[in-house]
Design a protein around this motif. Structure first.
Motif, PDB file in Angstrom:
ATOM      1  N   THR A 125       0.824  -1.211   0.000  1.00  0.00           N
ATOM      2  CA  THR A 125       0.000   0.000   0.000  1.00  0.00           C
ATOM      3  C   THR A 125       0.859   1.262   0.000  1.00  0.00           C
ATOM      4  N   GLY A 126       2.135   1.110   0.336  1.00  0.00           N
ATOM      5  CA  GLY A 126       3.008   2.274   0.382  1.00  0.00           C
ATOM      6  C   GLY A 126       3.227   2.875  -0.991  1.00  0.00           C
ATOM      7  N   ASP A 127       3.176   2.030  -2.004  1.00  0.00           N
ATOM      8  CA  ASP A 127       3.392   2.514  -3.366  1.00  0.00           C
ATOM      9  C   ASP A 127       2.030   2.767  -4.010  1.00  0.00           C
ATOM     10  N   ARG A 128       1.439   3.919  -3.651  1.00  0.00           N
ATOM     11  CA  ARG A 128       0.059   4.225  -4.021  1.00  0.00           C
ATOM     12  C   ARG A 128      -0.275   3.943  -5.487  1.00  0.00           C
ATOM     13  N   SER A 129       0.515   4.536  -6.394  1.00  0.00           N
ATOM     14  CA  SER A 129       0.108   4.492  -7.799  1.00  0.00           C
ATOM     15  C   SER A 129       0.076   3.051  -8.297  1.00  0.00           C
ATOM     16  N   LYS A 130       1.067   2.260  -7.892  1.00  0.00           N
ATOM     17  CA  LYS A 130       1.084   0.868  -8.357  1.00  0.00           C
ATOM     18  C   LYS A 130      -0.053   0.100  -7.709  1.00  0.00           C
ATOM     19  N   TYR A 131      -0.237   0.345  -6.420  1.00  0.00           N
ATOM     20  CA  TYR A 131      -1.290  -0.350  -5.679  1.00  0.00           C
ATOM     21  C   TYR A 131      -2.647  -0.109  -6.353  1.00  0.00           C
ATOM     22  N   TYR A 132      -2.957   1.153  -6.619  1.00  0.00           N
ATOM     23  CA  TYR A 132      -4.230   1.458  -7.276  1.00  0.00           C
ATOM     24  C   TYR A 132      -4.269   0.841  -8.678  1.00  0.00           C
ATOM     25  N   GLY A 133      -3.123   0.870  -9.361  1.00  0.00           N
ATOM     26  CA  GLY A 133      -3.068   0.306 -10.707  1.00  0.00           C
ATOM     27  C   GLY A 133      -3.414  -1.174 -10.707  1.00  0.00           C
ATOM     28  N   ILE A 134      -2.837  -1.901  -9.764  1.00  0.00           N
ATOM     29  CA  ILE A 134      -3.085  -3.342  -9.704  1.00  0.00           C
ATOM     30  C   ILE A 134      -4.551  -3.601  -9.364  1.00  0.00           C
ATOM     31  N   VAL A 135      -5.041  -2.888  -8.335  1.00  0.00           N
ATOM     32  CA  VAL A 135      -6.433  -3.098  -7.937  1.00  0.00           C
ATOM     33  C   VAL A 135      -7.365  -2.725  -9.090  1.00  0.00           C
ATOM     34  N   PHE A 136      -7.031  -1.643  -9.784  1.00  0.00           N
ATOM     35  CA  PHE A 136      -7.875  -1.240 -10.908  1.00  0.00           C
ATOM     36  C   PHE A 136      -7.914  -2.339 -11.975  1.00  0.00           C
ATOM     37  N   GLY A 137      -6.745  -2.877 -12.299  1.00  0.00           N
ATOM     38  CA  GLY A 137      -6.685  -3.919 -13.323  1.00  0.00           C
ATOM     39  C   GLY A 137      -7.565  -5.098 -12.960  1.00  0.00           C
ATOM     40  N   ILE A 138      -7.475  -5.524 -11.706  1.00  0.00           N
ATOM     41  CA  ILE A 138      -8.248  -6.695 -11.293  1.00  0.00           C
ATOM     42  C   ILE A 138      -9.731  -6.344 -11.219  1.00  0.00           C
ATOM     43  N   THR A 139     -10.035  -5.130 -10.744  1.00  0.00           N
ATOM     44  CA  THR A 139     -11.432  -4.701 -10.704  1.00  0.00           C
ATOM     45  C   THR A 139     -12.020  -4.710 -12.113  1.00  0.00           C
ATOM     46  N   PHE A 140     -11.260  -4.156 -13.030  1.00  0.00           N
ATOM     47  CA  PHE A 140     -11.701  -4.103 -14.426  1.00  0.00           C
ATOM     48  C   PHE A 140     -12.004  -5.511 -14.938  1.00  0.00           C
ATOM     49  N   ALA A 141     -11.067  -6.415 -14.729  1.00  0.00           N
ATOM     50  CA  ALA A 141     -11.263  -7.788 -15.202  1.00  0.00           C
ATOM     51  C   ALA A 141     -12.479  -8.417 -14.541  1.00  0.00           C
ATOM     52  N   SER A 142     -12.594  -8.298 -13.213  1.00  0.00           N
ATOM     53  CA  SER A 142     -13.726  -8.942 -12.531  1.00  0.00           C
ATOM     54  C   SER A 142     -15.038  -8.329 -12.980  1.00  0.00           C
ATOM     55  N   LEU A 143     -15.058  -7.006 -13.111  1.00  0.00           N
ATOM     56  CA  LEU A 143     -16.295  -6.346 -13.523  1.00  0.00           C
ATOM     57  C   LEU A 143     -16.736  -6.881 -14.887  1.00  0.00           C
ATOM     58  N   LEU A 144     -15.804  -6.905 -15.810  1.00  0.00           N
ATOM     59  CA  LEU A 144     -16.151  -7.331 -17.166  1.00  0.00           C
ATOM     60  C   LEU A 144     -16.587  -8.795 -17.180  1.00  0.00           C
ATOM     61  N   ILE A 145     -15.850  -9.631 -16.477  1.00  0.00           N
ATOM     62  CA  ILE A 145     -16.173 -11.059 -16.487  1.00  0.00           C
ATOM     63  C   ILE A 145     -17.514 -11.297 -15.813  1.00  0.00           C
TER      64      ILE A 145
END
Ligand SMILES: Nc1ncnc2c1ncn2[C@@H]1O[C@H](COP(=O)(O)OP(=O)(O)OP(=O)(O)O)[C@@H](O)[C@H]1O
Ligand SMILES: [Mg+2]
Lengths: 255, 377
Positions: free
Chosen positions: B10-30
């Motif tokens: 969580t310390g690396d905000r931008s990457k953390y959000y990026g990863i969560v966004f990617g997975i959210t995107f995939a789960s949402l679409l699927i």
């Protein structure tokens, strides 16, 4: 050259417990064929507890390679290393990792602090690795930070600290679990002269203990005066071992 | 050690959000596409599912799915009634009727004809009027959605009339019905009435609805019917699946959804996997320092897996949550098929798990081959 080294080094039958580190006929070769580099050749040296040993020499002479092997981070091509009476070559990988965690403290040139952790949390890492609870570890680390003069910055992130302060956090981290061997690779190289001085003074003040050996790799001649003993290396071999006074006068007389 | 792993993450905000966004995107679409797919598949068989009074459907052996009507002669009904184990069996008409309104408008209807005596196959829930009104001359009941489609924003008006096959039809009630794949309004009538709403043909009976006699299972009775009459007999459940499978295999629908779902998976994996990989690579020095300080490889792997698990769980929750929200909002709008069975949730979870494993395996490799000595360079 190697004759000089072995005459300067204590003689072989020195696995007697007075020395924290005993290196015997150690060689390290990287790569093979045309890219073959002999980083260390037949190095035999003992390092005593209770004092600070400086490892000096020109770039590429094998200093980092030697302390990496002493700290159990690198396997030698041949020869043996005993640390605190333990032959590192005889330890299984898992035991070696545990041995490192318990007995050795590290200070790196680039500090290598975890950017997301506060100073106190960073200093607590070796205790956490040893299984301490977070709370206890951080409490103890805060005390140690106090002793390196950073008690007031315990909650700061590394990015909020100067280079010299970060290196002091790193020293607190290296000492928090009271290791018997402290290895520091170029701890002052990334710092200006003043901060470098301060770091060396701090190391002398807090690191040296009767049952602890301290090895500091440096090619910063300004800090030579801080060592109790100076091991000079050249081309993968020990050139000579002397005290700072001798080193200074030797330098002046041009030997 | 786990809190250190989480703080690193969580310390690396931008990457953390990026990863969560990617997975959210995939789960949402699927999840969302999966649910729409299931919704559509459910619609293909909704007319079978809506009929609950009878557990056995008997039909011409050539029938492949519920809208594939191959009429049988009335004789077959008597033969089925004669089969041992059949408790009762009734006619059921299903077809398309063309209606004409007084203003000259035309509209296709799904016309269902219910056994005159028993009204088996009747709608489950009436919204206006009563089922018994169907017994009046020329009476029909329409589904609510159909009425709203034909007369938008007009309150229910009893006795509206229109024509089917030059016969007058009188609207006596509204009922609930699941949306169908064909989307036409549904009209219910008595069997005898329904057959007059369509052009006269020699064979008219689309299906026979039956139930087993006491002591018989539907399965056994189906077998009996098939053996003795040569007709095709299926339990309600079987017929639902036969119909769904027909649409799955014979239409491009699953392929289209499969492509979207795969795209979501690939894009999500690419974003999340790559960012996670970058995150680990950027922390290689820190991991190296930890290894030097006595952290075993197993614990390092544990830390990375924990990090992957946390972003996976978070992304999954957000994605499935967003998909559910979408589904709830689209309930207002009947045109959108949306049905989220647990299988879709499991599929999404499996995909996220796979993304996490893939991303962490790649990066774990980098950390494991890492010489702790790197920290001195
Ligand atoms: N992993 C490696 N693979 C190949 N060669 C290496 C490796 N590590 C070190 N060497 C070589 O071994 C020799 C000794 O390197 P080492 O890093 O020990 O020198 P050093 O005395 O620490 O130098 P510096 O003062 O620049 O840090 C050098 O010639 C170096 O190129
Ligand atoms: Mg070096």
């Amino acid at each position: 050259m190697s004759a000089l080294a072995s005459s300067a080094a204590p003689t072989s039958a020195a696995f007697d417990g007075t020395h924290a580190v005993c290196v015997r006929e150690l060689s390290k070769v990287f790569g093979d064929g045309d890219g073959r580099v002999t980083a260390l050749q037949d190095v035999t040296v003992d390092i005593a507890a209770g004092e600070m040993t400086l490892l000096v020499g020109p770039s590429g002479c094998g200093k980092t390679t030697l302390i990496s092997i002493i700290a159990g981070l690198l396997e030698p091509t041949s020869g043996t290393v005993e640390v605190l009476g333990q032959d590192l070559g005889r330890l299984s990988n898992g035991k070696l990792v545990r041995f490192r965690g318990e007995k050795i403290g590290f200070v790196f040139q680039q500090y290598n602090l975890l950017p997301a952790l506060t100073a106190a949390e960073n200093a607590a890492v070796p205790l956490v690795i040893a299984g301490w609870s977070r709370q206890r570890a951080v409490a103890r680390a805060t005390e140690v930070l106090d002793s390196v003069g950073l008690g007031s910055r315990a909650r700061s992130l590394p990015s909020q600290l100067s280079g010299g302060q970060q290196q002091r956090v790193a020293i607190a981290r290296a000492l928090v679990h009271e290791p018997r061997l402290l290895v520091c690779d170029e701890p002052t190289a990334a710092l200006d002269a003043h901060s470098g001085h301060a770091v060396m003074e701090l190391l002398r003040a807090v690191a040296i203990q009767p049952d602890r050996a301290v090895i500091v790799v440096t090619h910063d001649s300004r800090v030579f005066e801080f060592g109790d003993r100076i091991i000079s290396m050249s081309d993968g071999a020990i050139e000579r071992i002397e005290t700072p006074a001798a080193s200074m006068s030797g330098r002046e007389s041009g030997t | 050690m786990s809190w250190i792993a989480l703080r690193m993450l969580t310390g690396d905000r931008s990457k953390y959000y990026g990863i969560v966004f990617g997975i959210t995107f995939a789960s949402l679409l699927i999840a969302q596409q999966g649910a729409i797919f299931c919704g559509l598949m459910l619609r293909t068989s909704s007319q079978i599912a809506d009929i609950q009074g009878a557990d056995i459907w008997v039909m011409d052996p050539g029938v492949q799915f519920v809208d594939d009507i191959k009429p049988m002669s009335e004789n077959e009904l008597y033969r089925v009634r004669g089969v041992e184990g059949v408790g009762w069996a009734v006619r059921f008409y299903k077809g398309l009727a063309r209606s004409r309104f007084s203003d000259g408008k035309f509209q296709q209807f799904i016309l269902l004809g219910l056994d005159d005596a028993t009204l088996v196959g009747a709608p489950r829930e009436m919204v206006q009027g009563s089922l018994d009104d169907l017994r009046q001359p020329d009476a029909v009941i329409m589904d609510e959605g159909g009425y709203k489609y034909l007369w938008p924003n007009e309150p229910f008006e009893l006795g509206r009339t229109f024509e089917m096959n030059d016969r007058r039809a009188v609207l006596v009630g509204l009922c609930k019905a699941s949306p169908t794949f064909q989307t036409f309004p549904i009209v219910y009538a008595r069997y005898s009435q329904a057959t007059m709403f369509v052009p006269r043909e020699r064979k008219l009976m689309s299906f026979i609805l039956a139930d087993p006699a006491p002591g018989w299972t539907s399965q056994q009775v189906c077998e009996q019917i098939q053996q003795q009459t040569g007709l095709l007999a299926k339990t309600r459940e079987e017929f639902i699946w036969t119909t769904i499978m027909y649409y799955m295999i014979r239409t491009g629908i699953p392929i289209n959804f499969g492509i979207t779902i795969s795209l979501g998976f690939v894009v999500g994996t690419a974003i999340a996997g790559q960012t996670f990989y970058l995150f680990v690579i950027e922390n290689l020095r820190q991991f190296g320092a930890l290894k030097a300080m006595g952290v075993t490889n197993i614990r390092i792997v544990g830390m990375i897996l924990l990090q992957a698990f946390v972003v996976g769980l978070l992304g999954y929750g957000l994605g499935v949550g967003a998909a559910t929200l979408f589904g709830e909002l689209s309930k207002e709008n009947m045109t959108l098929a949306y049905y989220m069975p647990w299988q879709v949730l499991a599929l999404t979870g499996g995909a996220v798990f796979f993304i996490g494993i893939l991303a962490s395996l790649l990066s774990v490799r980098r950390v494991l081959v890492l010489e702790p000595g790197i920290v001195f360079r």
